[in-house]
Design a protein around this motif. Structure first.
Motif, mmCIF file in Angstrom:
data_model
loop_
_atom_site.group_PDB
_atom_site.id
_atom_site.type_symbol
_atom_site.label_atom_id
_atom_site.label_comp_id
_atom_site.label_asym_id
_atom_site.label_seq_id
_atom_site.Cartn_x
_atom_site.Cartn_y
_atom_site.Cartn_z
ATOM 1 N N GLY A 43 0.794 -1.224 0.000
ATOM 2 C CA GLY A 43 0.000 0.000 0.000
ATOM 3 C C GLY A 43 0.821 1.265 0.000
ATOM 4 O O GLY A 43 0.273 2.350 0.100
ATOM 5 N N GLY A 44 2.126 1.178 -0.102
ATOM 6 C CA GLY A 44 2.919 2.395 -0.098
ATOM 7 C C GLY A 44 4.254 2.169 -0.747
ATOM 8 O O GLY A 44 4.637 1.042 -1.044
ATOM 9 N N ARG A 45 4.966 3.249 -0.988
ATOM 10 C CA ARG A 45 6.277 3.123 -1.611
ATOM 11 C C ARG A 45 7.274 2.584 -0.596
ATOM 12 O O ARG A 45 7.206 2.912 0.585
ATOM 13 N N PRO A 46 8.215 1.780 -1.058
ATOM 14 C CA PRO A 46 9.261 1.322 -0.144
ATOM 15 C C PRO A 46 9.987 2.531 0.455
ATOM 16 O O PRO A 46 10.273 3.498 -0.252
ATOM 17 N N GLN A 61 18.831 6.868 -7.380
ATOM 18 C CA GLN A 61 18.847 6.597 -8.819
ATOM 19 C C GLN A 61 18.021 5.342 -9.131
ATOM 20 O O GLN A 61 17.266 5.317 -10.089
ATOM 21 N N VAL A 62 18.185 4.311 -8.303
ATOM 22 C CA VAL A 62 17.506 3.044 -8.572
ATOM 23 C C VAL A 62 16.041 3.104 -8.140
ATOM 24 O O VAL A 62 15.155 2.584 -8.817
ATOM 25 N N GLY A 63 15.786 3.764 -7.014
ATOM 26 C CA GLY A 63 14.411 3.845 -6.488
ATOM 27 C C GLY A 63 13.528 4.758 -7.324
ATOM 28 O O GLY A 63 12.330 4.513 -7.482
ATOM 29 N N GLY A 64 14.115 5.808 -7.866
ATOM 30 C CA GLY A 64 13.345 6.763 -8.662
ATOM 31 C C GLY A 64 12.111 7.249 -7.933
ATOM 32 O O GLY A 64 12.141 7.441 -6.706
ATOM 33 N N SER A 65 11.026 7.411 -8.652
ATOM 34 C CA SER A 65 9.800 7.912 -8.023
ATOM 35 C C SER A 65 9.017 6.793 -7.344
ATOM 36 O O SER A 65 7.976 7.039 -6.742
ATOM 37 N N GLY A 200 10.443 -0.786 -13.433
ATOM 38 C CA GLY A 200 11.058 0.525 -13.201
ATOM 39 C C GLY A 200 12.378 0.400 -12.463
ATOM 40 O O GLY A 200 13.379 1.019 -12.845
ATOM 41 N N TYR A 201 12.399 -0.412 -11.412
ATOM 42 C CA TYR A 201 13.649 -0.591 -10.650
ATOM 43 C C TYR A 201 14.734 -1.193 -11.535
ATOM 44 O O TYR A 201 15.880 -0.759 -11.526
ATOM 45 N N LYS A 202 14.338 -2.208 -12.312
ATOM 46 C CA LYS A 202 15.333 -2.885 -13.157
ATOM 47 C C LYS A 202 15.846 -1.957 -14.246
ATOM 48 O O LYS A 202 17.049 -1.944 -14.540
ATOM 49 N N ASP A 203 14.953 -1.165 -14.835
ATOM 50 C CA ASP A 203 15.373 -0.240 -15.900
ATOM 51 C C ASP A 203 16.327 0.819 -15.352
ATOM 52 O O ASP A 203 17.348 1.125 -15.966
ATOM 53 N N ARG A 204 15.979 1.380 -14.210
ATOM 54 C CA ARG A 204 16.840 2.433 -13.632
ATOM 55 C C ARG A 204 18.191 1.852 -13.194
ATOM 56 O O ARG A 204 19.226 2.490 -13.344
ATOM 57 N N ALA A 205 18.155 0.636 -12.642
ATOM 58 C CA ALA A 205 19.419 0.003 -12.234
ATOM 59 C C ALA A 205 20.302 -0.251 -13.456
ATOM 60 O O ALA A 205 21.523 -0.060 -13.406
#
Ligand code: ZN
Length: 335
Positions: A43-46, A61-65, A200-205
């Protein structure tokens, strides 16, 4: 020059401020998500807690938004002696992930062990570490100044290990190739913890890993042909950089807070003269006084090399590393 005790007090105050920030962040999270379980991401962002600047930058950088990142070490604070308030330590109970490097900050190591043992992300376990005090890439020479008897009758590595509870050099972020591995592993970890945003995490990483790999190539080619390979540094933070790019680190001290003994200074001075060192490197957060005295004695100048243990005054990790490359190329006469 600030005394050790006033430095410690300043850091304690900063630690308390960091606590206030973390509590505010945790409070906001709870309000937005209603009642969440300890350390949950439902229910929320890490909510990621990063122990110090380079890891905070990496996590952002990896977490982004998709993630919230809170740093435990505020800008301008030398991180090794960070002290954490009880509130900050208690705040770790509700964080999703603590990104840290065991051995850099004893207070963080202890807090993670006691309050977030199941949510620690120790970057030192993601890469091959180097032994403390032996990152010079010239181990076969044995007994040179990289392994000092600095008045304690001990090798640097042993002393560092005694103090920080680890036998390896923890400054692994100063090798971008290792840091790229950490980025990839963090992307995988966050993707597993928050499957809805896995791509998203994988792309940013992947993007960050590519940026770090490009930086690694720049450093490798920039430092390939140098007139000298000896880097005399304020504290032994650059072992990974030295090891990766074929340089040889001679640290004046292991711990940035420790005053080097006269015996150690004499030893470094002797090596600096023998290796015809023209530049003694100082750091942004360590008093340059000792390095300046040494430089005068051996007829060298000083230049600032940033171990990136804290947020750079301008720019970020990548630009600070490129500035380090420029500084090293000039100081070591690289073509
Ligand atoms: Zn350090």
């Amino acid at each position: 020059m600030m005394s050790d005790s006033s430095r410690r007090i300043r850091m304690r105050v900063t630690g308390l401020l960091a606590g206030a920030t973390l509590l505010t962040a945790a409070g906001c999270g709870t309000g937005a998500e209603g009642s969440t379980g300890s350390g949950g991401t439902e229910g929320g962002r890490p909510e990621i807690t990063a122990a110090m600047y380079p890891l905070q930058w990496l996590a952002e950088q990896v977490g982004g938004s998709d993630a919230t990142v809170t740093g435990l070490t505020k800008p301008g604070v030398e991180p090794h002696d960070l002290e954490l308030s009880p509130q900050v330590v208690a705040g770790l109970e509700s964080t999703s992930l603590v990104v840290y490097i065991k051995g850099v900050q004893p207070a963080v190591d202890e807090a993670v062990e006691q309050h977030a043992a199941d949510r620690g992300f120790d970057a030192a376990t993601m890469v091959t570490t180097l032994p403390a005090g032996q990152g010079q890439g010239h181990e076969e020479e044995g007994g040179h100044a990289g392994e000092p008897g600095d008045g304690h009758g001990d090798e640097a590595g042993d002393e560092h290990g005694d103090e920080h509870g680890v036998s390896y050099d923890p400054h692994l972020w100063l090798d971008p190739s290792r840091f790229a591995t950490v980025a990839t592993k963090l992307g995988e970890k966050l993707a597993a913890a928050d499957p809805a945003h896995a791509q998203g995490y994988k792309d940013r990483a992947a993007k960050l890993s590519a940026d770090l790999t490009a930086l690694d190539k720049e450093l490798a080619s920039g430092l390939a042909n140098c007139g000298s390979d000896a880097m005399v540094t304020s504290h032994e933070a650059f072992g990974y950089l030295a090891n990766r790019y074929g340089l040889h680190q001679i640290g004046i001290s292991v711990d940035p807070d420790a005053e080097p003994s006269p015996a150690r200074l004499a030893e470094v001075s002797e090596v600096a003269k023998r290796e015809k060192v023209t530049t003694i490197f100082t750091e942004t957060l360590v008093s340059p006084k000792v390095a300046e005295v040494l430089a005068q004695e051996v007829g060298a100048t000083t230049a600032v090399l940033d171990p990136i243990e804290s947020q750079p005054a301008t720019g970020d990790y990548l630009s600070a590393m490129r500035q380090n490359l420029t500084t090293l190329k000039a100081a070591l006469s690289c073509s």
